[in-house]
Motif scaffolding. Structure first.
Motif, PDB file in Angstrom:
ATOM      1  N   ALA A 417       0.836  -1.212   0.000  1.00  9.23           N
ATOM      2  CA  ALA A 417       0.000   0.000   0.000  1.00  9.23           C
ATOM      3  C   ALA A 417       0.867   1.256   0.000  1.00  9.23           C
ATOM      4  O   ALA A 417       0.547   2.240  -0.682  1.00  9.23           O
ATOM      5  N   ILE A 418       1.962   1.241   0.749  1.00  5.07           N
ATOM      6  CA  ILE A 418       2.852   2.404   0.784  1.00  5.07           C
ATOM      7  C   ILE A 418       3.483   2.639  -0.583  1.00  5.07           C
ATOM      8  O   ILE A 418       3.602   3.780  -1.046  1.00  5.07           O
ATOM      9  N   GLN A 422       3.259   6.064  -2.652  1.00  3.07           N
ATOM     10  CA  GLN A 422       4.439   6.782  -3.135  1.00  3.07           C
ATOM     11  C   GLN A 422       4.338   7.055  -4.629  1.00  3.07           C
ATOM     12  O   GLN A 422       4.662   8.155  -5.100  1.00  3.07           O
ATOM     13  N   GLN A 423       3.867   6.069  -5.384  1.00  2.00           N
ATOM     14  CA  GLN A 423       3.737   6.246  -6.831  1.00  2.00           C
ATOM     15  C   GLN A 423       2.666   7.289  -7.184  1.00  2.00           C
ATOM     16  O   GLN A 423       2.885   8.158  -8.036  1.00  2.00           O
ATOM     17  N   VAL A 424       1.524   7.236  -6.496  1.00  2.00           N
ATOM     18  CA  VAL A 424       0.437   8.184  -6.774  1.00  2.00           C
ATOM     19  C   VAL A 424       0.894   9.610  -6.466  1.00  2.00           C
ATOM     20  O   VAL A 424       0.618  10.548  -7.238  1.00  2.00           O
ATOM     21  N   TYR A 425       1.590   9.796  -5.357  1.00  2.83           N
ATOM     22  CA  TYR A 425       2.110  11.119  -5.024  1.00  2.83           C
ATOM     23  C   TYR A 425       3.134  11.567  -6.063  1.00  2.83           C
ATOM     24  O   TYR A 425       3.093  12.717  -6.546  1.00  2.83           O
ATOM     25  N   ILE A 439       3.510  10.105   4.397  1.00  7.54           N
ATOM     26  CA  ILE A 439       2.858   8.802   4.222  1.00  7.54           C
ATOM     27  C   ILE A 439       2.254   8.327   5.542  1.00  7.54           C
ATOM     28  O   ILE A 439       1.114   7.848   5.589  1.00  7.54           O
ATOM     29  N   LYS A 440       2.993   8.459   6.641  1.00  9.12           N
ATOM     30  CA  LYS A 440       2.486   8.004   7.943  1.00  9.12           C
ATOM     31  C   LYS A 440       1.271   8.809   8.382  1.00  9.12           C
ATOM     32  O   LYS A 440       0.287   8.234   8.874  1.00  9.12           O
ATOM     33  N   ALA A 441       1.334  10.116   8.228  1.00  6.10           N
ATOM     34  CA  ALA A 441       0.195  10.944   8.629  1.00  6.10           C
ATOM     35  C   ALA A 441      -1.065  10.526   7.884  1.00  6.10           C
ATOM     36  O   ALA A 441      -2.145  10.405   8.479  1.00  6.10           O
TER      37      ALA A 441
END
Length: 784
Positions: A417-418, A422-425, A439-441
């Motif tokens: 999921a991370i 990362q890719q979408v961002y 990512i954590k927030a």
């Protein structure tokens, strides 16, 4: 007379009660002092007299404020520490101010190392030694023949040596260059499951609603043994690695497949980040991998589905991960919490508390990692899933995800999921990878609250919701900045009418604390949310960290958090209006501390089905029961709905379940033995809601009819809704490619035109609903 007697009786009862209260207060005040006396006595040598200089390390205790003229090596608690002093004059001055004694060397030992040296003093074992400086430490060991250096970790100023316990006790422990000694534990994988349910964690919703969100080009590290590079679902995506393990295991292959399998073999071989690449490394090294190697290979998220033993201290391995994440603030290590949830710690403040504080491995005590617990496929938290708190009261695990038989796979789901996040961002930010704090927030803020209301030591911030997390990135429900000491930052957001919940989460990456410190947090930020209409200030939710099973199970309270590197505020049924999100630098010891804040507002009386999303979600041959899932927000948990199904596109409806409490967000339904298109409807007091149309039918299963030197034949049973069929092959790509479309239920293929070995078939349906592709067949292995 009766009045007088009653008066005397009440007076005596009151006096007795007052005396008991005074005695209780006296005992409560004595308890911390008794603890200080006990530790001080155990770790001290000779009392330091005026004019003496007893040695390099001292134990000190103070009552009010801590003096500033010495260097703390290790905080033992809020009123006691191991220190060094620069000169004799400083020692004299301290002796007048605080309680001080020369420290013996027991303060350097973890409980595991101390026990090993007592029980197996002549057995050669691997010990972890940490100092202030790695070069000075290794130099001091060069002249001691009883210890052989096996490994050096520069990030934590640590070496692993091979030595007997007697040698460590009599020679190495005495070195002033050594400030920490631990016994190395052997790693082990934490049980894998066979397959996983894509209706959990929003995985299928991402797959079919946002198909471009697949972790494309993200490099995911997998630290354990090596995965099988020729596996159909990992084919051509495992990168060469100088730090990979030599051994290939099925566990590593399964973990990699869950993270990002291509789905070539079958639909349940499709991972969350099926467009990613893999970089293997070995868990023979329990410290963080070399930053230069990870950065050179663009590893931005790394999965760790293994553990050692239950450990409760901030050791050298934990420091190595905090050092690496502080150096590279885009790198995110994800650990399985462990499968020791029914056990208890043997050491530390949470020793012998059954069911709590049992994460497996010192590295999981780091501040900047994500640990993941498990939930089974019925939505229950398995007893075996390890729980927090961490040694100093911090929240762990931070998230839970699907892992019916272990936390290994749960960690893999979160790692995948991370990679997608990362890719979408990156796709909307010039291919820049987001920082870990962002990512954590977002992950913690969009997790689904289960188990107890709010945060807790069993599930952390809740169950992973990858779909909501990806949508939060797309909708830019986040912001960030950096603060120095006493600085502040604020942002105003507007909450509309009919809001069900406002949730806000702050996250940051912290620098390393001293080894074996009593508390890991060094740089502390504070989050508050102010309702601007009336000035009400909401503080974050904080758990009771008192070392008692009843305290650890309590619901959170609103107060200042001074332990965790993430803080969360949630407000149920918030009034419409403006709310100010405030972050302040409570205790910052660096020039600038970056952070991110995520927020989300849920709307009351909304409803949407989240599963089934696709034909592959409904396979009666694999599971006779389907979990129908939805997301809804209602003010009253007694609100009910009527669940229906239609097999004729809504012309008529069949009742599945009347008066069902919809806040449960799922219903288990025995799949009807039929071949048909279907659609679901939930009838609620605030409207009727339909699911996507899906197919109930048997999955196509091709067979090899014959194989000759010049040709071969495939055949399959007719799908009731199919107009024609796509044939796929594994060619020179990492993914199956469509090579042919046929109208019949067979195909004879010339090997000169179709030289490939792996094939699959997918029906094309008349109603344009996507069908499930068949299992992929290797024509060499069919025995035809």
């Amino acid at each position: 007379m009766c009045v007088l007697i009653r008066y005397k009786f009440n007076y005596r009862i009151g006096l007795l009660f007052s005396l008991l209260i005074m005695q209780f207060i006296s005992l409560a005040q004595q308890k911390p002092m008794l603890f200080v006396d006990s530790v001080f006595s155990r770790l001290s040598g000779a009392t330091v007299l005026p004019g003496t200089d007893a040695g390099p390390y001292y134990i000190v205790a103070w009552e009010k404020t801590i003096p500033s003229d010495f260097k703390i090596v290790r905080r033992l608690d809020e009123k006691m520490a191991i220190i060094t002093v620069d000169n004799q004059a400083a020692t004299k001055l301290l002796n007048k101010q605080i309680r001080i004694a020369a420290a013996n060397d027991r303060w350097k030992l973890t409980p595991g190392a101390e026990k090993a040296m007592e029980k197996n003093s002549n057995e050669v074992q691997s010990y972890i030694l940490t100092g202030f400086d790695i070069d000075t430490l290794t130099a001091s060991l060069q002249n001691i023949p009883v210890a052989t250096i096996q490994w050096i970790d520069r990030s934590s100023n640590t070496v692993i040596v091979s030595a007997t316990g007697k040698s460590v006790r009599d020679r190495l422990l005495l070195l002033k260059e050594v400030i920490f000694v631990d016994l190395r534990s052997e790693p082990h994988t934490e049980i894998n499951i066979i397959g996983y349910n894509r209706s959990f964690n929003g995985i299928n919703a991402v797959d079919y609603s946002i198909p471009s969100a697949n972790g494309k080009n993200i490099m995911v590290g997998v630290k354990e043994q090596k995965m099988e590079e020729t596996d159909l679902d990992l084919y051509k995506r495992v990168k060469p690695s100088p730090i990979a393990a030599a051994a290939i295991t099925n566990h590593a292959t399964v973990i990699a497949s869950i993270i990002g399998g291509a789905g070539n073999s079958y639909y349940d071989g499709r991972g969350i980040a099926n467009g990613c690449f893999f970089f293997p490394s070995s868990f023979d090294n329990l410290f963080a991998d070399d930053a230069t190697i990870l950065n050179a290979n663009n590893v931005t998220v790394q999965n760790h589905s293994y553990g050692t033993i239950v450990q409760q201290f901030y050791g050298a391995e934990a420091i190595s991960y905090d050092a690496l994440t502080w150096l590279n603030k885009k790198y995110i290590p994800v650990f399985s919490a462990g499968n020791q949830g029914t056990t208890s710690a043997t050491d530390g403040q949470y020793a012998n508390i059954s069911g709590y504080a049992n994460l497996t491995g010192n590295f999981k005590m780091a501040k900047n990692v994500i640990t993941v617990g498990a939930i089974d496929n019925k939505g229950n938290i398995p007893e075996e899933s390890s729980a927090g708190p961490l040694y100093d009261g911090r929240i762990a695990p931070q998230l839970i995800a699907l892992g019916p038989n272990g936390t290994s796979d749960a960690a893999a789901v979160v790692s995948g999921a991370i990679a997608v996040m990362q890719q979408v961002y990156a796709d909307s930010n010039s291919q820049t990878i987001p920082t870990a704090s962002l990512i954590k927030a977002i992950l913690y803020n969009n997790a689904d609250d289960i188990y107890n209301p709010g945060i807790d030591y069993k599930t952390g911030y809740g169950q992973l919701n990858s779909f909501a997390s990806v949508k939060a990135i797309q909708q830019k429900e986040y912001d960030g900045n950096a603060l120095s000491q006493s600085g502040s930052w604020a942002k105003t957001i507007s909450v509309p009418v009919n809001a069900a919940q406002l949730k806000v989460t702050l996250a940051w990456t912290d620098s390393t604390a001293m080894v074996n410190n009593n508390k890991a947090l060094l740089n502390d930020l504070d989050l508050e949310v102010e309702e601007m209409n009336n000035g009400i200030v909401y503080q974050p939710w904080v758990l009771n960290a008192t070392a008692h099973i009843d305290s650890l199970a309590k619901l959170p309270n609103r107060k200042r958090d001074s332990l965790n590197t993430a803080e969360q505020v949630s407000i149920q049924l918030p009034a419409a209006g403006n709310y100010q999100l405030k972050v302040s630098g409570a205790d910052i010891n660096v020039a600038s501390m970056p952070f991110h804040v995520a927020w989300h507002i849920d709307t009351l009386n909304t409803f949407h089905f989240t599963s089934p999303q696709h034909t592959s979600d409904v396979n009666r041959a694999e599971d006779a029961n389907l979990f129908i899932r939805w997301k809804t927000f209602v003010a009253d948990t007694n609100t009910t709905g009527n669940l229906y199904i239609s097999y004729n596109r809504g012309s008529s409806w069949q009742l599945i379940q009347p008066s069902y409490k919809i806040y449960r967000n799922q219903y288990q339904w025995p799949i009807k033995d039929t071949s048909s298109a279907a659609v679901l409807k939930m009838e609620t007091p605030f409207g009727d809601f339909l699911s996507k149309e899906f197919i109930i039918s048997k999955v196509t299963r091709p067979a090899i009819d014959f194989i000759c030197t010049d040709s071969f034949a495939l055949s399959w049973k007719k799908h009731v809704d199919a107009s024609h069929y796509k044939i796929f092959a594994l060619t020179d790509s990492a993914y199956l490619k469509q090579i042919l479309t046929v109208a019949d239920t067979f195909a004879v293929l010339k090997r000169s035109l179709f030289p490939w070995l792996v094939y699959a078939v997918e029906p094309v349906l008349n109603n344009n609903i996507p069908a499930a592709r068949s299992i992929a067949l290797d024509i060499r292995l069919q025995g035809t």
